[in-house]
Scaffold this motif. Structure first.
Motif, short mmCIF file in Angstrom:
data_model
loop_
_atom_site.label_atom_id
_atom_site.label_comp_id
_atom_site.label_asym_id
_atom_site.label_seq_id
_atom_site.Cartn_x
_atom_site.Cartn_y
_atom_site.Cartn_z
N THR B 3 0.85 -1.19 0.00
CA THR B 3 0.00 0.00 0.00
C THR B 3 0.89 1.23 0.00
O THR B 3 1.95 1.24 0.62
CB THR B 3 -0.88 0.06 1.27
N ASP B 9 -2.23 10.20 5.08
CA ASP B 9 -2.79 8.96 5.62
C ASP B 9 -2.91 9.10 7.13
O ASP B 9 -1.97 9.42 7.83
CB ASP B 9 -1.89 7.78 5.29
N LYS B 10 -4.12 8.81 7.60
CA LYS B 10 -4.40 9.01 9.02
C LYS B 10 -3.57 8.11 9.93
O LYS B 10 -3.31 8.44 11.06
CB LYS B 10 -5.88 8.80 9.29
N ALA B 11 -3.17 6.96 9.41
CA ALA B 11 -2.38 6.04 10.23
C ALA B 11 -1.03 6.64 10.59
O ALA B 11 -0.38 6.23 11.54
CB ALA B 11 -2.17 4.74 9.47
N ILE B 13 -0.33 9.77 11.52
CA ILE B 13 -0.28 10.88 12.48
C ILE B 13 0.11 10.37 13.87
O ILE B 13 -0.44 9.41 14.38
CB ILE B 13 -1.63 11.64 12.50
N PRO B 14 1.12 11.00 14.47
CA PRO B 14 1.54 10.55 15.81
C PRO B 14 0.48 10.90 16.86
O PRO B 14 -0.22 11.90 16.72
CB PRO B 14 2.83 11.32 16.06
N GLU B 15 0.42 10.08 17.89
CA GLU B 15 -0.63 10.26 18.90
C GLU B 15 -0.63 11.65 19.55
O GLU B 15 -1.70 12.22 19.73
CB GLU B 15 -0.56 9.15 19.96
N LEU B 18 -2.44 13.91 17.29
CA LEU B 18 -3.85 13.52 17.26
C LEU B 18 -4.59 14.03 18.50
O LEU B 18 -5.74 14.45 18.43
CB LEU B 18 -3.91 11.99 17.20
N ARG B 19 -3.89 14.01 19.63
CA ARG B 19 -4.52 14.49 20.86
C ARG B 19 -4.67 16.01 20.88
O ARG B 19 -5.50 16.53 21.61
CB ARG B 19 -3.67 14.08 22.07
N PRO B 22 -8.26 17.85 18.80
CA PRO B 22 -9.51 18.26 19.43
C PRO B 22 -9.43 19.62 20.13
O PRO B 22 -10.43 20.31 20.26
CB PRO B 22 -9.79 17.14 20.44
N TRP B 23 -8.23 20.02 20.57
CA TRP B 23 -8.09 21.36 21.18
C TRP B 23 -8.36 22.41 20.11
O TRP B 23 -9.06 23.40 20.34
CB TRP B 23 -6.69 21.64 21.72
N PHE B 84 -11.77 14.46 10.05
CA PHE B 84 -10.52 13.75 10.31
C PHE B 84 -10.58 12.98 11.64
O PHE B 84 -10.11 11.85 11.75
CB PHE B 84 -9.36 14.75 10.34
N LEU B 85 -11.19 13.62 12.65
CA LEU B 85 -11.22 13.01 13.97
C LEU B 85 -12.30 11.93 14.10
O LEU B 85 -12.36 11.23 15.11
CB LEU B 85 -11.44 14.10 15.04
N VAL B 195 -7.94 -2.56 19.15
CA VAL B 195 -7.53 -1.25 19.65
C VAL B 195 -7.96 -1.12 21.12
O VAL B 195 -9.12 -1.36 21.44
CB VAL B 195 -8.19 -0.12 18.82
N THR B 197 -8.07 1.62 24.25
CA THR B 197 -7.87 2.98 24.74
C THR B 197 -8.18 2.97 26.24
O THR B 197 -9.27 2.58 26.65
CB THR B 197 -8.81 3.96 24.02
#
Lengths: 222, 222
Positions: B3, B9-11, B13-15, B18-19, B22-23, B84-85, B195, B197
């Motif tokens: 691939t 690609d969303k995979a 993005i580092p966490e 990503l966190r 939302p801010w 995205f989120l 997954v 969380t």
């Protein structure tokens, strides 16, 4: 004034270690309920998937020593962890914004087992002000300052709409609150010396969704 | 099968990035409500206290480009962030363990605005099984498997007592759940591809209490 900081000084413990301690507590509480008397860091390691030497290091911040071959006394370890984590002390708190999330936190009596004592909720909605939720009075925001000083409140829980989060925080600090537990996705600012803990459950959702999508793509391509 | 992974690609993005998204979403939603049309990364930076170059980098994962001198179109940025989120997509979820915390999450209608659709709660307590909470049916645990497959449930929320957390997780995975949202302080284990969380609100409390005590010692010594 100079202070001597000992190895056991709680201020010294790094946050990642501090965050692991409640995992150990959950596990050893379980062992205690099952009547198990001793546990080694190796056994905790196997169960929680944390390196045994890391566990021994984390527990060295506590006032407890493991015995060779036997390990830690379970009851004592439970007690020391709860003491160290502050779960046995009562911390008075108020909830600012009794909407859906604020109401949920008041509803969650489990918090009381972890030392959080919610003494009042505050809102401006006339439909709920004057009522109680799970025995907790919901008061008008105008009585925030008097309530905080009267009831010796240390923690302000912020569950306001995003556009009122900072204003609410400012007001709590003005009233003498020392710690803010912010559940909004807004980055609250506060003067030095005020503790801010952000629990952004929506950010956790974002991470979960993202990982779920990534996993789906992996599965599709397998 | 090979691939091609693009920058978007969303995979990828580092966490931590990503966190932070939302801010930004919380802030630009606010701007949109105030009728503001454009925002620069510098303006977001000032408001949220995150480095402007970091913000630009985080937003580069999205399908949006800022314009020189003008910045990002606010409405478009809101939309792209929500997309995205995953907050605009509906993710069906079940709550395993409708005690105090589980009930609170069902009660928190705000989760629906973030794409989480709780379709059922499960418990073994005969006092609540068969009833509904905020319109959500509470079912006996024996119907877990059929409900999950029938309603296309992706997320299992675990609010069980600690000593049933792993067993509950195993059962959810067996029934086809792809993501676990674990609210217990227990470290749940799952096979690769599932997954997990962890939202350990009690660990956040521990950190808050610890910082509060440390601050008190600093104040006392000042």
């Amino acid at each position: 004034m100079a202070t001597t900081i000992k190895n056991t000084d709680k201020a010294m413990i790094p946050e990642p270690a501090l965050r692991r301690l409640p995992w150990y507590l959950a596990y050893v509480t379980l062992l205690d309920e099952r009547g198990i008397e001793y546990v080694s860091s190796t056994a905790i390691s196997r169960e929680l998937n944390v390196d045994a030497s890391q566990i021994a290091k984390d527990l060295s911040f506590l006032n407890i020593k493991g015995k060779t071959r036997i390990g830690y006394e379970v009851k004592r370890l439970c007690h020391e962890l709860q003491e160290f984590l502050g779960f046995k002390r009562r911390h008075n708190a108020v909830v600012l914004g009794v909407g859906s999330l604020g109401g949920s936190l008041i509803h969650d009596s489990g918090l009381g087992n972890y030392g959080l004592n919610i003494v009042a909720g505050f809102d401006i909605n006339p439909d709920i002000v004057g009522k109680t939720a799970c025995g907790v009075p919901i008061l008008d925001i105008s009585s925030l300052e008097t309530t905080i000083s009267k009831l010796n409140v240390e923690v302000g829980i912020i569950t306001l709409p995003v556009d009122h989060a900072q204003e609410g925080a400012d007001r709590l600090i003005q009233a003498g609150i020392k710690a803010l537990w912010n559940f909004t996705p807004y980055r609250i600012r506060a003067p030095r010396g005020i503790v801010i803990t952000n629990t952004s459950i929506y950010a956790h959702l974002a991470v979960m969704y993202n990982r779920l999508e990534a996993q789906k793509r992996i599965d599709d391509n397998a």
